[in-house]
Design a protein around this motif. Structure first.
Motif, PDB file in Angstrom:
ATOM      1  N   LEU A 262     -12.493  17.335  -9.245  1.00 41.34           N
ATOM      2  CA  LEU A 262     -11.711  16.852  -8.106  1.00 41.34           C
ATOM      3  C   LEU A 262     -12.293  17.410  -6.806  1.00 41.34           C
ATOM      4  O   LEU A 262     -12.653  18.587  -6.752  1.00 41.34           O
ATOM      5  N   PRO A 263     -12.394  16.573  -5.768  1.00 39.25           N
ATOM      6  CA  PRO A 263     -12.907  17.070  -4.490  1.00 39.25           C
ATOM      7  C   PRO A 263     -11.980  18.152  -3.927  1.00 39.25           C
ATOM      8  O   PRO A 263     -10.763  18.111  -4.143  1.00 39.25           O
ATOM      9  N   PRO A 264     -12.543  19.126  -3.202  1.00 41.15           N
ATOM     10  CA  PRO A 264     -11.669  20.126  -2.583  1.00 41.15           C
ATOM     11  C   PRO A 264     -10.787  19.459  -1.539  1.00 41.15           C
ATOM     12  O   PRO A 264     -11.163  18.465  -0.933  1.00 41.15           O
ATOM     13  N   GLY A 265      -9.635  20.018  -1.358  1.00 44.17           N
ATOM     14  CA  GLY A 265      -8.710  19.456  -0.377  1.00 44.17           C
ATOM     15  C   GLY A 265      -7.508  20.356  -0.220  1.00 44.17           C
ATOM     16  O   GLY A 265      -7.427  21.420  -0.842  1.00 44.17           O
ATOM     17  N   PRO A 266      -6.566  19.907   0.572  1.00 41.89           N
ATOM     18  CA  PRO A 266      -5.368  20.722   0.780  1.00 41.89           C
ATOM     19  C   PRO A 266      -4.522  20.796  -0.488  1.00 41.89           C
ATOM     20  O   PRO A 266      -4.711  20.006  -1.420  1.00 41.89           O
TER      21      PRO A 266
ATOM     22  N   ARG B 256       0.813  -1.222   0.000  1.00 38.92           N
ATOM     23  CA  ARG B 256       0.000   0.000   0.000  1.00 38.92           C
ATOM     24  C   ARG B 256       0.847   1.273   0.000  1.00 38.92           C
ATOM     25  O   ARG B 256       0.300   2.371   0.120  1.00 38.92           O
ATOM     26  N   LEU B 257       2.156   1.154  -0.150  1.00 40.18           N
ATOM     27  CA  LEU B 257       2.998   2.350  -0.253  1.00 40.18           C
ATOM     28  C   LEU B 257       2.741   3.028  -1.599  1.00 40.18           C
ATOM     29  O   LEU B 257       2.709   2.370  -2.642  1.00 40.18           O
ATOM     30  N   HIS B 258       2.563   4.336  -1.575  1.00 42.25           N
ATOM     31  CA  HIS B 258       2.301   5.093  -2.799  1.00 42.25           C
ATOM     32  C   HIS B 258       2.470   6.581  -2.516  1.00 42.25           C
ATOM     33  O   HIS B 258       2.522   6.994  -1.363  1.00 42.25           O
ATOM     34  N   LEU B 259       2.513   7.356  -3.581  1.00 36.83           N
ATOM     35  CA  LEU B 259       2.495   8.814  -3.494  1.00 36.83           C
ATOM     36  C   LEU B 259       1.267   9.278  -4.277  1.00 36.83           C
ATOM     37  O   LEU B 259       1.197   9.093  -5.497  1.00 36.83           O
ATOM     38  N   THR B 260       0.284   9.826  -3.582  1.00 38.57           N
ATOM     39  CA  THR B 260      -0.972  10.229  -4.213  1.00 38.57           C
ATOM     40  C   THR B 260      -0.773  11.460  -5.092  1.00 38.57           C
ATOM     41  O   THR B 260      -0.191  12.454  -4.658  1.00 38.57           O
ATOM     42  N   LEU B 261      -1.288  11.379  -6.319  1.00 38.76           N
ATOM     43  CA  LEU B 261      -1.306  12.525  -7.222  1.00 38.76           C
ATOM     44  C   LEU B 261      -2.643  13.259  -7.121  1.00 38.76           C
ATOM     45  O   LEU B 261      -2.678  14.477  -6.978  1.00 38.76           O
ATOM     46  N   HIS B 262      -3.736  12.502  -7.220  1.00 41.70           N
ATOM     47  CA  HIS B 262      -5.085  13.079  -7.109  1.00 41.70           C
ATOM     48  C   HIS B 262      -6.021  12.054  -6.498  1.00 41.70           C
ATOM     49  O   HIS B 262      -6.052  10.905  -6.953  1.00 41.70           O
ATOM     50  N   TRP B 263      -6.791  12.468  -5.510  1.00 43.56           N
ATOM     51  CA  TRP B 263      -7.848  11.648  -4.932  1.00 43.56           C
ATOM     52  C   TRP B 263      -9.146  12.051  -5.613  1.00 43.56           C
ATOM     53  O   TRP B 263      -9.446  13.239  -5.743  1.00 43.56           O
ATOM     54  N   LEU B 264      -9.915  11.060  -6.063  1.00 38.68           N
ATOM     55  CA  LEU B 264     -11.145  11.347  -6.798  1.00 38.68           C
ATOM     56  C   LEU B 264     -12.390  11.272  -5.932  1.00 38.68           C
ATOM     57  O   LEU B 264     -13.447  11.765  -6.333  1.00 38.68           O
ATOM     58  N   GLY B 265     -12.315  10.634  -4.774  1.00 40.92           N
ATOM     59  CA  GLY B 265     -13.468  10.569  -3.885  1.00 40.92           C
ATOM     60  C   GLY B 265     -13.684   9.184  -3.316  1.00 40.92           C
ATOM     61  O   GLY B 265     -12.920   8.247  -3.581  1.00 40.92           O
TER      62      GLY B 265
END
Length: 191
Positions: free
Chosen positions: A131-135, A51-60
Motif C-alpha cells: 500500500l502506498p504511504p499516506g495519512p 462517485r460517493l464512497h468511503l475509501t478503505l485503501h487506495w492502491l495507487g
C-alpha cells in the motif's frame, strides 16, 4: 493518432471502498443540504451521487491500469470474511490544506470498520501488494471539492448506513472528467 494523445492523458487509480446504497445516498444528500443551509453560498463542485464512497485503501495511480494488480487485489479481497455492521455519519468537517474539501464522518467510527480496514490490509500484504504511504485511516465520505468556505467540525443529521460489503473501484481521470468503474464486489456476512 488522437487515441494515442488521449491515452497519454489518462490516470487510472485503484481503491477499495464502501459504496452507499440509494437510501444512504439520500441521507448523505440530506445531511449535506442541512450543512449548506447554515453556511454562505458555495463555489466548488459537489461530488456526484455515482462517485460517493468511503475509501478503505487506495492502491495507487498509473497511466495504464495494471491488470495483474487488479487480479491480485481481487484474490486478496475474497479472503476477507467479516460480518456486516452499522456505520453512522454524523459529523461534517473540512479536509485539505489548499482546496477545501467537505466530508461527512462518523464521530465515533465503529470498531468493525477498523477491523475491515485491517483485515483487507493484511489480505493485500499476503498477496505482496504494497500500500502506498499516506495519512492514517480517517473514514469519511467527500461531498464537495474546492469549496469556498471552511468550517470547524460540526454535527449534521445522522446518516445510518448498514455496511453489507465492499468493492474495488477504478477511477479513470481524463481531460473529459472522472468516472468510476466497479471491478469487483465482496459481501460481508450477515451481521
Amino acid at each position: 493518432m488522437d487515441d494515442l494523445f488521449a491515452a497519454a492523458d489518462e490516470h487510472h487509480s485503484l481503491f477499495f471502498a464502501l459504496l452507499p446504497a440509494p437510501p444512504v445516498v439520500a441521507g448523505i444528500r440530506a445531511a449535506q443540504q442541512a450543512l449548506e443551509a447554515v453556511l454562505p453560498p458555495q463555489r466548488g463542485a459537489g461530488v456526484p451521487d455515482a462517485r460517493l464512497h468511503l475509501t478503505l485503501h487506495w492502491l495507487g495511480e498509473w497511466s495504464q491500469l495494471p491488470q495483474a494488480l487488479v487480479e491480485d487485489a481481487c484474490i486478496a479481497a475474497a479472503q476477507v470474511s467479516l460480518p456486516g455492521f452499522g456505520l453512522r455519519l454524523d459529523q461534517a468537517e473540512c479536509f485539505g490544506h489548499g482546496e477545501s474539501i467537505w466530508v461527512l464522518r462518523p464521530s465515533e467510527p465503529p470498531p468493525q470498520l477498523a477491523s475491515l480496514h485491517q483485515a483487507l490490509a493484511a489480505a493485500l500484504a499476503a498477496r505482496r501488494i504494497r500500500l502506498p504511504p499516506g495519512p492514517a485511516f480517517a473514514p469519511h465520505v467527500t461531498v464537495r471539492r474546492r469549496a469556498s468556505v471552511r468550517f470547524p467540525p460540526r454535527p449534521v443529521p445522522a446518516v445510518e448506513w448498514q455496511v453489507r460489503g465492499f468493492a474495488l473501484l477504478q477511477s479513470l481521470r481524463t481531460q473529459g472528467g472522472t468516472r468510476y468503474a466497479v471491478l469487483g464486489e465482496w459481501p460481508l456476512a450477515p451481521g
